[in-house]
Scaffold this motif. Sequence first.
Motif, PDB file in Angstrom:
ATOM      1  N   LYS A  55      23.597  48.528 -73.340  1.00  0.00           N
ATOM      2  CA  LYS A  55      22.695  49.617 -73.720  1.00  0.00           C
ATOM      3  C   LYS A  55      22.033  49.306 -75.062  1.00  0.00           C
ATOM      4  CE  LYS A  55      24.416  52.302 -70.376  1.00  0.00           C
ATOM      5  NZ  LYS A  55      23.671  52.679 -69.175  1.00  0.00           N
TER       6      LYS A  55
ATOM      7  N   PHE B  90      19.803  51.289 -77.889  1.00  0.00           N
ATOM      8  CA  PHE B  90      19.351  52.606 -78.319  1.00  0.00           C
ATOM      9  C   PHE B  90      17.895  52.551 -78.778  1.00  0.00           C
ATOM     10  CE2 PHE B  90      23.961  52.629 -79.088  1.00  0.00           C
ATOM     11  CZ  PHE B  90      24.305  53.703 -78.289  1.00  0.00           C
TER      12      PHE B  90
ATOM     13  N   SER C 162      18.909  52.885 -73.592  1.00  0.00           N
ATOM     14  CA  SER C 162      19.752  54.072 -73.616  1.00  0.00           C
ATOM     15  C   SER C 162      18.988  55.191 -74.315  1.00  0.00           C
ATOM     16  CB  SER C 162      21.056  53.811 -74.379  1.00  0.00           C
ATOM     17  OG  SER C 162      21.749  55.030 -74.583  1.00  0.00           O
ATOM     18  N   LYS C 163      18.922  56.350 -73.684  1.00  0.00           N
ATOM     19  CA  LYS C 163      18.224  57.491 -74.272  1.00  0.00           C
ATOM     20  C   LYS C 163      19.194  58.468 -74.943  1.00  0.00           C
ATOM     21  CE  LYS C 163      14.213  57.032 -71.279  1.00  0.00           C
ATOM     22  NZ  LYS C 163      13.348  57.617 -70.230  1.00  0.00           N
ATOM     23  N   GLU C 164      20.434  58.003 -75.164  1.00  0.00           N
ATOM     24  CA  GLU C 164      21.391  58.789 -75.945  1.00  0.00           C
ATOM     25  C   GLU C 164      21.134  58.539 -77.433  1.00  0.00           C
ATOM     26  OE1 GLU C 164      24.876  58.047 -72.645  1.00  0.00           O
ATOM     27  OE2 GLU C 164      23.925  56.446 -73.778  1.00  0.00           O
TER      28      GLU C 164
ATOM     29  N   VAL D 213      28.521  57.828 -78.454  1.00  0.00           N
ATOM     30  CA  VAL D 213      27.379  58.110 -77.596  1.00  0.00           C
ATOM     31  C   VAL D 213      27.416  59.577 -77.236  1.00  0.00           C
ATOM     32  CG1 VAL D 213      26.316  57.592 -75.386  1.00  0.00           C
ATOM     33  CG2 VAL D 213      27.330  55.757 -76.727  1.00  0.00           C
TER      34      VAL D 213
END
Length: 352
Positions: A49, A51, A337-339, A350
């Motif tokens: 992932k 970010f 990753s859209k967290e 996360v």
Amino acid sequence: MKHLIDKLRSNRRLDAEEYKALLLCRDTALAAYLQGLAREEALARFGNKIFIRGLIEITNRCRNNCYYCGIRKENRNITRYELTQEEILSCCHEGYRLGFRTFVLQGGEAPAVKDEGMVETVAAIRQSFPDCAITLSLGEKSREAYERFFLAGANRYLLRHETCNERHYRKLHPAEMSLSHRLQCLGWLKEIGYQVGTGIMVGSPYQTVDYLVEDILFIERFHPEMIGIGPFLPHHDTPFSSFSSGDMELTLKLLSIFRLMHPSALIPATTALATLAPDGRERGILAGANVVMPNLSPSHQRAKYSLYDNKASVGAEAAEGLQKLEERLKGIGYEVSKERGDYENGELTVDN
């Protein structure tokens, strides 16, 4: 040399002479080994992932005259701009729609009289987007200003120290600026409770390997939550216009060193890397980076935020090019990753 890399991975630190030997080594197989271990470290903690952070360049006005920077006060050849609170919130709304859960407000260093407006802007973003992280990168401020930004809702602050050697600092900045004050600001930010980012330009004018070792040791001690490493890139309207760009391989080596030193740190593959080489972002990720910062600024203003020549701000470097970014990351085995991905208590968490 391989044993030094293994030692760094197991102990999270080396001594000054060992760092220097590692930086001076030009063996490509050793560089590949270092990057491979750094990549393994990142994958073990974050998986594949990456970010995303939405970068909003809020103003190119600056009160400082740093010799390397294209938006320095004395550059009369650029058109200055300053986004309104409404424009900033509009960028955030668009970013949120696209899936961004961290907004990075970056700008030239404004006088203290502007601080109240920034407090109001941060509070407005926090009210509109309570689930998002707010990162500021606005330079040196008073401790009181940092506290007010924090209380208004800012979570993170980026303040590259650029160099922690006084002699080198004086080569890069005018007399009215102070290295001790910059380092004091970093201390204040940590004490207040921000997730703090610092870092350096690799290959900045007059930089030596010994200066770089000092920077490594400082980052080792300071233990920032975020580490920004990018190559120096010249701007044609600065005193350093004739200097060469920083070296890609040395930049990647330092990025990997910091990943092994601070395994849970948030380390971006910077826009400067993507500007230096078409595959610079991907190479940064494969060397241990775990963050990218696509540009959310209004498209008609991006060219004016000219820190250095030919700054990448379209395609996969732009928020509207998120699909292109996803495709390019997929090509090297990673995904967006859209967290929001906060760093807390020594580990990255996360959290939606």
